[in-house]
Design a protein around this motif. Structure first.
Motif, mmCIF file in Angstrom:
data_model
loop_
_atom_site.group_PDB
_atom_site.id
_atom_site.type_symbol
_atom_site.label_atom_id
_atom_site.label_comp_id
_atom_site.label_asym_id
_atom_site.label_seq_id
_atom_site.Cartn_x
_atom_site.Cartn_y
_atom_site.Cartn_z
ATOM 1 N N GLY A 22 -1.477 -7.759 -31.979
ATOM 2 C CA GLY A 22 -2.756 -7.512 -31.312
ATOM 3 C C GLY A 22 -2.716 -7.492 -29.803
ATOM 4 N N LEU A 23 -1.507 -7.457 -29.210
ATOM 5 C CA LEU A 23 -1.454 -7.512 -27.751
ATOM 6 C C LEU A 23 -2.131 -6.302 -27.115
ATOM 7 N N PHE A 24 -1.994 -5.129 -27.721
ATOM 8 C CA PHE A 24 -2.628 -3.944 -27.151
ATOM 9 C C PHE A 24 -4.145 -4.108 -27.122
ATOM 10 N N ILE A 25 -4.701 -4.658 -28.197
ATOM 11 C CA ILE A 25 -6.153 -4.887 -28.238
ATOM 12 C C ILE A 25 -6.576 -5.800 -27.099
ATOM 13 N N ILE A 26 -5.782 -6.850 -26.860
ATOM 14 C CA ILE A 26 -6.124 -7.836 -25.829
ATOM 15 C C ILE A 26 -5.842 -7.284 -24.439
ATOM 16 N N ASN A 27 -4.642 -6.741 -24.243
ATOM 17 C CA ASN A 27 -4.195 -6.336 -22.910
ATOM 18 C C ASN A 27 -4.919 -5.082 -22.428
ATOM 19 N N TYR A 28 -5.014 -4.080 -23.276
ATOM 20 C CA TYR A 28 -5.723 -2.859 -22.901
ATOM 21 C C TYR A 28 -7.237 -3.041 -23.025
ATOM 22 N N GLY A 29 -7.653 -3.782 -24.044
ATOM 23 C CA GLY A 29 -9.079 -3.948 -24.300
ATOM 24 C C GLY A 29 -9.808 -4.781 -23.274
ATOM 25 N N GLN A 30 -9.086 -5.668 -22.550
ATOM 26 C CA GLN A 30 -9.773 -6.513 -21.572
ATOM 27 C C GLN A 30 -10.362 -5.692 -20.423
ATOM 28 N N ALA A 44 -14.279 5.550 -31.606
ATOM 29 C CA ALA A 44 -12.971 5.990 -31.125
ATOM 30 C C ALA A 44 -12.144 4.796 -30.642
ATOM 31 N N LYS A 45 -12.816 3.823 -30.006
ATOM 32 C CA LYS A 45 -12.099 2.626 -29.559
ATOM 33 C C LYS A 45 -11.573 1.843 -30.766
ATOM 34 N N PHE A 46 -12.392 1.702 -31.796
ATOM 35 C CA PHE A 46 -11.952 1.008 -33.005
ATOM 36 C C PHE A 46 -10.757 1.736 -33.635
ATOM 37 N N LEU A 47 -10.825 3.048 -33.690
ATOM 38 C CA LEU A 47 -9.734 3.820 -34.287
ATOM 39 C C LEU A 47 -8.456 3.677 -33.464
ATOM 40 N N LEU A 48 -8.574 3.698 -32.136
ATOM 41 C CA LEU A 48 -7.408 3.530 -31.267
ATOM 42 C C LEU A 48 -6.770 2.160 -31.485
ATOM 43 N N PHE A 49 -7.588 1.110 -31.471
ATOM 44 C CA PHE A 49 -7.065 -0.243 -31.665
ATOM 45 C C PHE A 49 -6.390 -0.392 -33.031
ATOM 46 N N THR A 50 -7.049 0.129 -34.057
ATOM 47 C CA THR A 50 -6.506 0.013 -35.411
ATOM 48 C C THR A 50 -5.179 0.757 -35.535
ATOM 49 N N ASN A 71 -11.001 -9.411 -33.456
ATOM 50 C CA ASN A 71 -10.713 -9.299 -32.021
ATOM 51 C C ASN A 71 -11.190 -7.988 -31.423
ATOM 52 N N THR A 72 -11.209 -6.916 -32.211
ATOM 53 C CA THR A 72 -11.742 -5.655 -31.690
ATOM 54 C C THR A 72 -13.215 -5.790 -31.318
ATOM 55 N N VAL A 73 -13.981 -6.490 -32.158
ATOM 56 C CA VAL A 73 -15.404 -6.702 -31.874
ATOM 57 C C VAL A 73 -15.578 -7.575 -30.636
ATOM 58 N N ILE A 86 -10.750 -15.368 -28.230
ATOM 59 C CA ILE A 86 -9.575 -14.701 -28.793
ATOM 60 C C ILE A 86 -8.484 -15.700 -29.125
ATOM 61 N N LEU A 87 -8.270 -16.675 -28.240
ATOM 62 C CA LEU A 87 -7.188 -17.641 -28.448
ATOM 63 C C LEU A 87 -7.594 -18.815 -29.335
ATOM 64 N N LEU A 88 -8.842 -19.236 -29.244
ATOM 65 C CA LEU A 88 -9.254 -20.452 -29.949
ATOM 66 C C LEU A 88 -9.801 -20.194 -31.347
ATOM 67 N N ALA A 89 -10.504 -19.071 -31.541
ATOM 68 C CA ALA A 89 -11.178 -18.823 -32.820
ATOM 69 C C ALA A 89 -10.232 -18.889 -34.030
ATOM 70 N N PRO A 90 -9.055 -18.230 -34.004
ATOM 71 C CA PRO A 90 -8.190 -18.307 -35.187
ATOM 72 C C PRO A 90 -7.711 -19.716 -35.487
ATOM 73 N N PHE A 91 -7.477 -20.510 -34.443
ATOM 74 C CA PHE A 91 -7.006 -21.876 -34.677
ATOM 75 C C PHE A 91 -8.122 -22.772 -35.213
ATOM 76 N N ILE A 92 -9.372 -22.484 -34.829
ATOM 77 C CA ILE A 92 -10.498 -23.267 -35.358
ATOM 78 C C ILE A 92 -10.597 -23.088 -36.869
ATOM 79 N N ILE A 93 -10.313 -21.879 -37.352
ATOM 80 C CA ILE A 93 -10.337 -21.620 -38.803
ATOM 81 C C ILE A 93 -9.078 -22.154 -39.480
ATOM 82 N N TYR A 94 -7.942 -22.054 -38.777
ATOM 83 C CA TYR A 94 -6.660 -22.374 -39.393
ATOM 84 C C TYR A 94 -6.382 -23.878 -39.445
ATOM 85 N N TRP A 95 -6.684 -24.601 -38.387
ATOM 86 C CA TRP A 95 -6.261 -25.992 -38.277
ATOM 87 C C TRP A 95 -6.821 -26.921 -39.360
#
Length: 490
Positions: free
Chosen positions: A316-324, A350-356, A391-393, A430-439
């Motif tokens: 997902g780096l492209f989503i984060i790095n380009y999307g920011q 189009a943005k969703f399709l590019l990210f995907t 993360n796209t949303v 982006i950084l905290l949400a997955p860990f809140i679900i995972y931990w």
């Protein structure tokens, strides 16, 4: 003539509209660099003590000789990531009676005025004059200084040469990054050879065979000449847009033809990414981070949480790095988008399709990580679903709050254009949400359940994507004029 070029660059900098802001940024960066210099200087003064503690069974000079090439290997890596190419607007000079050699000589010499060329002097000179100067001879100490200076110049021109080649062909960047990864992995993990031994073979030999100092000097001169000749032969190609190759229509990427108007928008954005330095660097960084897992999966000290972190960035780096900087990429023609017939809903799709598409390609390219076990691929797949779903949303939500434009022609290194509080705030979910679900599941001893929950959440967001597009469109309608006004301010 070189002095005149320097004077023109200074005048160009001080006479620009945003000169005050640029000077303030330079001052802040200068203070930070000065602080780093002081830290490196302290490290150089106490290097003898550190080497004694790290290598207690080795002679000080021997251990010093063994680490020098390690420094220059990592110096090359950092230069490749952070060192800016020296620039000069050559168009006004090309029709004048200014020799091309003078222009190229300026570009070559200007690159030496880089902080990266001071690091080795500040780091190594204290040790050389404290230990080698005293324990061997003054001549040997001076030869060490010459050798280190020559290797610094060699690294400087090698890095610039590779970066210039990479500007024309992104595969050069990926190939060079892969080569550096293979060189370090072959030493640290596969033990095919030892950089420490190679370093000692040269610098240890320099202690007694002084003629060896000619080797790095010759390499530095040759690299300067290669860089000089390449710049001279490609001066028009690099500096004048009229020499760039023509591109076809927006529908020349067959895969996206099936998506109609949305596919055309994605094709145009891909061309925007490939044609401009700043956006292209986001794509190149995505390719480089595909090797990120080699840092973690080869070290058993890292736990499952680091696999989650690694999977997020690899897929997902492209989503984060380009999307920011989303919408900022179109900042120069954003007013035209607002008055065009393009539906903003299609624009978002189009943005969703590019990210995907990019994330899917990134995930497929990580399949060789199955070498480290199928569980690694399982983690990557769950984080891939999370990235293209959630993360796209998140990224597009914060895009509606990004009011700073980006100059596409500038590089990414030390470029703070477009950066603001929005990027900082976006990082938290982006950084905290997955860990809140995972931990919680991991803490209860069911880490895989936490991963499955992340994947399922991503699938839910994918299935409800039309709902999120409507919400993003409604949010944009409220803020579009504020965004446009922000993009007009250069």
């Amino acid at each position: 003539m070189t002095g005149i070029f320097f004077q023109h660059e200074i005048k160009s900098f001080t006479r620009t509209v945003g000169a005050g802001k640029s000077i303030a940024i330079k001052v802040i960066m200068g203070i930070l660099i000065l602080y780093l210099f002081l830290n490196v200087l302290a490290l150089g003064f106490f290097m003898d003590k550190l080497l004694e503690e790290i290598f207690p069974n080795e002679d000080l000079i021997t251990s010093f000789c063994k680490i020098i090439l390690y420094y220059f290997l990592f110096d090359l890596l950092w230069r490749f990531q952070l060192q800016e190419l020296p620039t000069l607007q050559v168009q006004p000079y090309l029709h004048l009676r200014v020799k091309k050699n003078a222009i190229v000589r300026y570009l070559s010499l200007a690159s030496l005025l880089s902080a990266f060329n001071l690091w080795p002097l500040i780091l190594f000179l204290p040790f050389i004059f404290k230990v080698i100067w005293v324990d061997t001879s003054h001549v040997t100490a001076l030869l060490f200084v010459v050798a280190i200076l020559a290797l610094t110049v060699f690294n400087n021109y090698l890095s610039l040469f590779i970066k210039r080649k990479a500007n024309l062909n992104g595969w050069v960047y990926i190939g060079f990054a892969l080569l550096l990864v293979l060189l370090t992995t072959a030493d640290f993990s596969w033990h095919l050879y030892s950089i420490r031994n190679l370093s000692f073979a040269y610098f240890g030999g320099l202690l007694h065979q002084h003629y060896l100092v000619l080797l790095p000097v010759i390499l530095a001169v040759l690299m300067y000449l290669v860089n000089f000749i390449y710049l001279k032969n490609n001066l028009y190609l690099e500096e004048l847009s009229s020499k760039k190759t023509a591109y076809k229509s927006s529908t020349d990427i067959p895969f996206f033809n099936r998506f109609g108007k949305i596919g055309d928008l994605v094709s145009n954005e891909i061309k925007l990414i490939l044609r401009n330095k700043r956006s292209r660097s986001a794509l190149i960084m995505t390719g480089t981070f595909l090797f990120y897992g080699l840092l973690f999966y080869t070290n058993k000290a890292y736990g499952e949480g680091m696999k989650l972190f690694c999977g997020t960035f690899i897929t997902g780096l492209f989503i984060i790095n380009y999307g920011q900087f989303m919408f900022s990429w179109q900042g120069s023609h954003f007013d035209g988008i607002l008055i065009s017939k393009i539906s903003f809903r299609d624009f978002i799709r189009a943005k969703f399709l590019l990210f995907t598409s990019v994330s899917t390609l990134a995930f497929l390219l990580t399949l060789p990580y199955v070498y480290f076990g199928w569980h690694v691929i399982f983690v990557h797949f769950m984080m891939y679903l999370w990235n293209i779903g959630v993360n796209t949303v998140i990224v597009l939500f914060f895009a509606n709050r990004n009011y700073k434009r980006v100059d596409l022609s500038k590089g990414a290194s030390f470029n703070w254009e477009g950066v603001g509080a929005t990027q900082l705030l976006m990082g938290f979910p982006i950084l905290l949400a997955p860990f809140i679900i995972y931990w919680p599941s991991s803490w209860l001893g069911h880490a895989d359940i936490g991963l499955i929950l992340l994947g399922v959440t991503g699938i839910v967001f994918i299935l409800t994507r039309n709902y999120w597009i409507k919400q993003l469109e409604a949010d944009f309608e409220v803020k579009k004029y504020t965004i446009a006004e922000g993009f007009r301010n250069k």
